[in-house]
Design a protein around this motif. Structure first.
Motif, mmCIF file in Angstrom:
data_model
loop_
_atom_site.group_PDB
_atom_site.id
_atom_site.type_symbol
_atom_site.label_atom_id
_atom_site.label_comp_id
_atom_site.label_asym_id
_atom_site.label_seq_id
_atom_site.Cartn_x
_atom_site.Cartn_y
_atom_site.Cartn_z
ATOM 1 N N GLY A 427 78.852 14.508 38.094
ATOM 2 C CA GLY A 427 79.395 14.715 38.734
ATOM 3 C C GLY A 427 80.816 15.498 40.011
ATOM 4 N N THR A 428 82.836 14.538 39.244
ATOM 5 C CA THR A 428 83.261 14.992 39.824
ATOM 6 C C THR A 428 83.957 15.887 38.881
ATOM 7 O OG1 THR A 428 84.334 13.642 37.965
ATOM 8 C CG2 THR A 428 84.122 12.976 40.729
ATOM 9 N N LEU A 429 83.125 16.278 38.019
ATOM 10 C CA LEU A 429 83.840 17.818 36.896
ATOM 11 C C LEU A 429 82.317 18.737 37.143
ATOM 12 C CD1 LEU A 429 84.874 16.058 33.684
ATOM 13 C CD2 LEU A 429 85.850 16.919 35.799
ATOM 14 N N ALA A 430 81.758 18.399 37.668
ATOM 15 C CA ALA A 430 80.794 20.569 38.485
ATOM 16 C C ALA A 430 81.065 20.815 37.927
ATOM 17 C CB ALA A 430 79.335 18.759 38.904
ATOM 18 N N ASP A 431 82.674 21.086 38.992
ATOM 19 C CA ASP A 431 83.360 21.955 39.507
ATOM 20 C C ASP A 431 84.073 22.754 38.044
ATOM 21 O OD1 ASP A 431 81.075 23.051 41.603
ATOM 22 O OD2 ASP A 431 82.213 21.447 42.257
ATOM 23 N N ARG A 432 84.485 21.713 37.605
ATOM 24 C CA ARG A 432 85.793 21.925 36.324
ATOM 25 C C ARG A 432 85.241 22.458 35.341
ATOM 26 N NH1 ARG A 432 89.550 17.029 36.842
ATOM 27 N NH2 ARG A 432 91.279 18.209 35.772
ATOM 28 N N MET A 433 85.819 23.844 34.781
ATOM 29 C CA MET A 433 85.494 24.030 33.522
ATOM 30 C C MET A 433 84.211 24.768 33.147
ATOM 31 S SD MET A 433 87.292 21.272 30.963
ATOM 32 C CE MET A 433 87.069 19.712 32.156
ATOM 33 N N SER A 434 83.571 25.065 34.149
ATOM 34 C CA SER A 434 81.812 26.008 33.816
ATOM 35 C C SER A 434 82.585 27.136 33.927
ATOM 36 C CB SER A 434 81.181 26.260 35.651
ATOM 37 O OG SER A 434 82.542 25.901 37.053
ATOM 38 N N ASN A 435 81.667 28.322 33.435
ATOM 39 C CA ASN A 435 81.992 29.124 32.435
ATOM 40 C C ASN A 435 82.971 29.236 31.631
ATOM 41 O OD1 ASN A 435 79.165 30.320 34.075
ATOM 42 N ND2 ASN A 435 80.814 29.849 36.027
#
Length: 500
Positions: A427-435
């Protein structure tokens, strides 16, 4: 000249400072430190006191769903514009009022007898607000659904219609847009009009392909329909010139003007534009599909509002009934991908279910009971649409956390939580807080509007405790990416929360 250089230097150092802070946040995200309640409060105070937001306003609340205690608050009772976080109220109410297994029904009705393969009368499409006649939910091509309907009629022996194809959209009112929406944005894909009958989210796709230098560019639309009139004025330019294309649709019109230039040998330029009058748009496409399948139609494609004759309901008989996917899948689309159109359709559907007329006002009226059950006074907030486009919406972090707590304790928590974007996953958090340590542990709805950013939902701490939180930001002027980093860093701190 001196003034220009001075302004340039100020802008350079401002932007450089911002990105330096972003880099420092990235580094902080790699550190795993456990914080007790007092330590967490100090960390969050530090984060939300970032000087880049001195002219902004943060509203924050964090609550333990295990104990019910408030772990952190900052302007938690102040009313702020929540942007797409208003979708939390829309979807929670839908689960509560409609039920997770609710499905839309769209019916094809015959207004006349059938003789020797000919319907001697009108074909009526009765809609109930189904938003899923889209490429995503119709096997990659929304027209396939209409082709199925045509095949069904042909299988029943209907090869011709001696009448009109009429869209009956009276289940919804005629207020297509939300209160407070900017008319200048009505042609944008993200503010497409609502309607009891809709197709392809009431938008068309525009593709501009370069040709030879100084020649007009190739322009196509999808769905390819006569309902939309294209006014093309795009020329192909040399490789050294940059692409600059402007697409507009006049208010209350379906004439789309496409002007500008596209660089030779460049990639295809793609954009999306909303249409006016969803019912007539849908019926036009339906008529074109039926005719392409060999069904002859003597009349036109019209809305029931433009039909002069009175239709006797008792004389109608069904030819086909289409049933949508279930509500859970629809809500997943709304929350995971922040689909404004789906949210507006759903709010009106709630109104239709309770008050027999789909309108934003009726949907919001129906929400009042849910708000009361969640210990939220309906008179202490402002909700005017289902998507969060309107800047008239005003909600506090405390109210959002109260809603999240209600869904956890009494609502359909499993499906509601599963509909929310997951940090670093989808969703809209797919690229946030990854790793980071927070990847996969934040289940939250993000939101963005003019000078407003929001993030609210649930957090599973490293110690296994579930928190409900809401972070609202208004009146910021820095890049949204920095606002996201601040929110993300706060979430990472919360993931590291431990009890004393």
């Amino acid at each position: 000249m001196y003034l220009k250089k001075l302004i340039s230097l100020i802008l350079f150092f401002s932007v450089t400072g911002i990105f330096a802070q972003v880099d420092s946040l990235k580094e902080a995200q790699k550190v795993e430190v456990r914080y007790n309640r007092d330590e967490l409060r100090k960390e969050l105070d530090k984060i939300f006191s970032d000087p880049s937001f001195n002219n902004s306003f943060w509203g924050v609340m964090v609550k333990s769903l295990k104990t019910g205690e408030t772990i952190y608050r900052r302007n938690s009772e102040k009313l702020l514009h929540p942007a797409s976080n208003i979708k939390l109220f829309t979807t929670a109410a839908a689960f509560d009022i409609l039920g997770k297994d609710f499905k839309y029904e769209t019916i094809l009705l015959a207004n006349g007898r059938i003789e020797k393969g000919v319907l001697l009368g009108d074909l009526i499409l009765k809609g109930s607000g189904d938003p899923t006649f889209t490429n995503k939910f119709c096997g990659g091509d929304a027209k396939k659904l209409f082709e199925l309907w045509a095949d069904t009629l042909i299988a029943k022996g209907v090869w011709a219609i001696e009448g009109n194809i009429i869209g009956d959209d009276r289940q919804f009112d005629n207020n297509r847009y939300g209160k407070g929406w900017n008319n200048e944005l009505n042609s944008q894909w993200f503010s497409a009009p609502a309607g009891a009958i809709s197709f392809n989210e009431n938008i068309v796709e525009i593709k501009v392909t370069p040709t030879k230098r100084n020649f007009p560019a190739d322009i196509t639309i999808s769905p390819n329909t006569s309902y939309v009139i294209i006014n093309p004025k795009v020329v192909t330019v040399d490789k050294e010139t940059y692409t600059d294309i402007k697409i507009t649709r006049d208010y209350n019109s379906n004439v789309i003007s496409i002007s500008g230039r596209i660089k030779e040998n460049s990639n295809i330029y793609i954009d999306y534009v909303s249409i006016d009058d969803p019912t007539t748009f849908t019926m036009t496409v339906l008529k074109e599909v039926f005719e392409n399948k060999g069904i002859r139609i003597s009349g036109g494609a019209i809305s029931i509002n433009n039909y002069s004759k009175r239709i006797q309901e008792e004389n109608l008989f069904p030819l086909y009934k289409h049933t949508s996917i279930n509500l859970t899948s629809i809500i997943n689309e709304i929350n995971k991908n922040s689909n404004n159109f789906f949210a507006e359709q759903l709010l009106r559907t709630i109104g239709l279910e309770i008050y027999n007329l789909g309108s934003a006002e009726n949907g919001i009226k129906a929400l009042r009971e849910l708000l009361d059950e969640a210990n939220i006074s309906p008179d202490d907030l402002v909700m005017v649409d289902g998507s969060g486009i309107s800047l008239f919406n005003l909600v506090s972090p405390k109210q959002i956390v109260a809603l999240l707590s209600y869904m956890y304790n009494y609502g359909n928590f499993k499906d509601f939580k599963a509909s929310l974007p997951i940090s670093g996953i989808d969703g809209t958090l797919a690229d946030r807080m990854s790793n980071t340590i927070a990847e996969g542990k934040v289940f939250a709805k993000s939101g963005y509007n003019t000078h407003a950013s929001s993030l609210s939902g649930y957090i599973r701490t490293e110690m296994g405790e579930l928190l409900a939180f809401s972070i609202l930001l208004n009146n910021y002027l820095v890049p949204t990416s920095l606002a996201n980093y601040i929110q993300d860093n706060a979430c990472i701190k919360m993931v590291n929360y431990k009890r004393n």
